[in-house]
Design a protein around this motif. Structure first.
Motif, PDB file in Angstrom:
ATOM      1  N   THR A  25       0.852  -1.173   0.000  1.00 42.66           N
ATOM      2  CA  THR A  25       0.000   0.000   0.000  1.00 42.66           C
ATOM      3  C   THR A  25       0.896   1.235   0.000  1.00 42.66           C
ATOM      4  OG1 THR A  25      -0.148  -0.096   2.424  1.00 42.66           O
ATOM      5  CG2 THR A  25      -1.951  -1.100   1.169  1.00 42.66           C
ATOM      6  N   ALA A  26       0.325   2.364  -0.388  1.00 45.85           N
ATOM      7  CA  ALA A  26       1.127   3.586  -0.509  1.00 45.85           C
ATOM      8  C   ALA A  26       0.297   4.795  -0.130  1.00 45.85           C
ATOM      9  CB  ALA A  26       1.658   3.733  -1.936  1.00 45.85           C
ATOM     10  N   GLU A  27       1.000   5.826   0.340  1.00 43.24           N
ATOM     11  CA  GLU A  27       0.347   7.076   0.700  1.00 43.24           C
ATOM     12  C   GLU A  27       0.966   8.229  -0.070  1.00 43.24           C
ATOM     13  OE1 GLU A  27       1.514   6.963   4.854  1.00 43.24           O
ATOM     14  OE2 GLU A  27       2.984   8.582   4.564  1.00 43.24           O
ATOM     15  N   VAL A  28       0.183   9.288  -0.207  1.00 45.17           N
ATOM     16  CA  VAL A  28       0.663  10.538  -0.772  1.00 45.17           C
ATOM     17  C   VAL A  28       0.248  11.647   0.178  1.00 45.17           C
ATOM     18  CG1 VAL A  28      -1.422  10.924  -2.179  1.00 45.17           C
ATOM     19  CG2 VAL A  28       0.745  11.988  -2.856  1.00 45.17           C
ATOM     20  N   THR A  29       1.067  12.678   0.293  1.00 40.45           N
ATOM     21  CA  THR A  29       0.724  13.804   1.155  1.00 40.45           C
ATOM     22  C   THR A  29      -0.115  14.814   0.381  1.00 40.45           C
ATOM     23  OG1 THR A  29       2.600  15.213   0.596  1.00 40.45           O
ATOM     24  CG2 THR A  29       2.950  13.534   2.326  1.00 40.45           C
ATOM     25  N   ALA A  53      -2.011  10.921   3.510  1.00 41.05           N
ATOM     26  CA  ALA A  53      -1.502  11.060   4.874  1.00 41.05           C
ATOM     27  C   ALA A  53      -0.741  12.376   4.968  1.00 41.05           C
ATOM     28  CB  ALA A  53      -0.588   9.894   5.238  1.00 41.05           C
ATOM     29  N   THR A  54      -0.872  13.068   6.093  1.00 43.23           N
ATOM     30  CA  THR A  54      -0.403  14.455   6.117  1.00 43.23           C
ATOM     31  C   THR A  54       1.105  14.620   6.234  1.00 43.23           C
ATOM     32  OG1 THR A  54      -0.487  14.790   8.533  1.00 43.23           O
ATOM     33  CG2 THR A  54      -2.547  15.108   7.282  1.00 43.23           C
ATOM     34  N   ALA A  65      -5.361  19.694   5.435  1.00 36.36           N
ATOM     35  CA  ALA A  65      -5.385  18.505   4.566  1.00 36.36           C
ATOM     36  C   ALA A  65      -6.660  18.379   3.751  1.00 36.36           C
ATOM     37  CB  ALA A  65      -5.179  17.251   5.411  1.00 36.36           C
ATOM     38  N   LEU A  66      -7.805  18.516   4.406  1.00 37.58           N
ATOM     39  CA  LEU A  66      -9.063  18.305   3.694  1.00 37.58           C
ATOM     40  C   LEU A  66      -9.274  19.371   2.624  1.00 37.58           C
ATOM     41  CD1 LEU A  66     -11.441  16.436   3.516  1.00 37.58           C
ATOM     42  CD2 LEU A  66     -12.515  17.635   5.441  1.00 37.58           C
TER      43      LEU A  66
END
Length: 435
Positions: free
Chosen positions: A250-254, A300-301, A328-329
């Protein structure tokens, strides 16, 4: 406390009332009444399951001048979050049961959000030997995510052992993908602009090569891997290839990598100095597309507060990092919702249910169903304003968005049925702690 939310729009587009009692959704439908309930008029507001951040730096213990569990939790609640996962790069490092239990206890004491500590993979983040992974997993903090974030687990044998170890209790290793030899003294994205500005370049391959190695290790041992703050088009292609092979990655981006580009570095403003660095416009578009098609799983922040003196200085001496919980939102709306690439059901997935699933956090799979925990964010997507320092509710003011027009406003946040934000304002700590 009984709360009646009237006329909220769910991520599916349905408009409904929600009755909250005893910390759970007690009733859902239209025309609900409840004598004595505190009423929240949610007409025109987007209801989202409470946001979950898989990548937060709360700094406590050891760096309380930057942030504390309390101030970071307040920032999170102001941004619509009801749970955060706190990274281990504190002092002492979160590499023992005692430290992670302290962080979790402080979060529970303050009550603004659920604080789930992330345990260090290696002792002292030094990358030399595994930390007390089993003890942290069995502690009262019940750690399930392990990361040396801020440092890369660069030794492939240690990385393999960590992947195998955490699999015994269903955990996951979250890798900060940065080949250290390729990024020595690096200051910004490597390319024509770095050469022109005279700043040492940070090549994309430093990230991509570690991701490529680690997905192959994950395939070899048959276990889960999570990639932190993915930032390049090449990294997207590696993860896409790995998922096509059935590798459990899995992967996240800021948010900032979805919106900001390296061109901002021309100002030499250290607010734009971050790890990994802001990349090219082509990378930003690739990241947005990858989030939309599911190659990237979550946002993810990487909320990284610093004291003023660590940012109001020359670029080369400035610390890496940006605060991001409060914005973030709005940044997600600006970058991928208003562009039509994601709808609000997608936002609920990438900012709530999917990060909760990766972090093995209970209570988010059946959001808004009767009997489910009342983790609720009410958001006004029609609002728009300049992002000012008054929006920052933690200690850090190193936001890259100050003075920038952004959409949206968090109107209310409920954590387990307890309002932490009402009418756009944080409730006092003593009221939140009492529930």
């Amino acid at each position: 406390m009984t709360i009646l939310i009237q006329g909220a729009t769910l991520p599916t587009g349905e408009t409904t009332d929600l009755l909250v009692e005893g910390g759970v959704i007690a009733e859902r439908g239209t025309g609900i009444t409840s004598a004595g309930a505190q009423v929240i008029d949610a007409s025109g507001l987007q209801a989202l399951p409470g946001l979950v951040d898989l990548h937060t730096h709360l700094r406590e213990p050891g760096f309380e001048q930057s942030e504390t569990v309390l101030t970071g939790s307040r920032a999170a609640a102001a941004g619509g979050f009801t749970a955060v996962h706190a990274m281990a790069n504190t002092f002492p490092v979160g590499d023992t049961a005692g430290v992670v239990e302290q962080v979790a206890s402080l979060g529970a004491q303050h009550g603004y959000v659920t604080v789930r500590p992330i345990g260090a993979v290696t002792v002292g983040l030094a990358g030399e030997r595994l930390s007390e992974i089993g003890a942290m997993a069995q502690s009262r903090a019940q750690v399930r995510v392990f990361s040396d974030d801020g440092m890369c687990v660069h030794d492939p044998l240690l990385m393999r052992r960590a992947l195998e170890y955490v699999s015994t209790f269903g955990g996951v290793v979250a890798q900060h993908a940065q080949e250290p030899r390729l990024t020595e003294n690096a200051q910004m994205n490597e390319g024509e602009l770095s050469s022109r500005l005279g700043l040492a370049g940070w090549p994309a391959v430093a990230e991509e090569s570690i991701i490529a190695r680690d997905v192959l290790l994950a395939e070899h041992v048959g276990e889960r891997l999570h990639i932190c703050h993915l930032s390049t088009a090449g990294s997207v292609e590696v993860v896409r290839w790995a998922k096509a092979r059935g590798i459990r990655v899995t992967a996240e981006v800021t948010p900032h990598h979805l919106l900001l580009t390296e061109q901002l570095v021309e100002s030499y403003d250290p607010r734009f100095k971050v790890n990994p660095p802001l990349r090219r416009d082509e990378d930003v578009h690739a990241l947005r597309a990858a989030l939309a098609d599911g190659t990237i799983d979550i946002v993810a922040t990487d909320h990284a507060p610093h004291p003023v003196e660590s940012k109001e200085c020359a670029w080369a001496e400035a610390s890496f990092g940006m605060v991001g919980l409060e914005s973030a939102l709005s940044v997600v709306q600006e970058s991928v919702v208003d562009s039509g690439q994601l709808d609000w059901s997608d936002v609920a997935r990438v900012l709530s249910s999917a990060p909760a699933q990766i972090g093995l956090l209970e209570g988010y799979a059946a959001a808004f169903e009767v009997g489910s925990p009342a983790h609720v964010t009410l958001y006004d997507p029609s609002a728009r304003s300049d992002f000012g320092i008054e929006r920052l509710r933690g200690k850090g003011i190193n936001s890259p968005y100050l003075g920038r027009s952004l959409p949206g406003r968090v109107v209310a946040t409920l954590h387990g049925g307890v309002p932490t934000v009402l009418d756009g304002e944080l409730r006092p700590a003593e009221e939140v702690a009492r529930g």
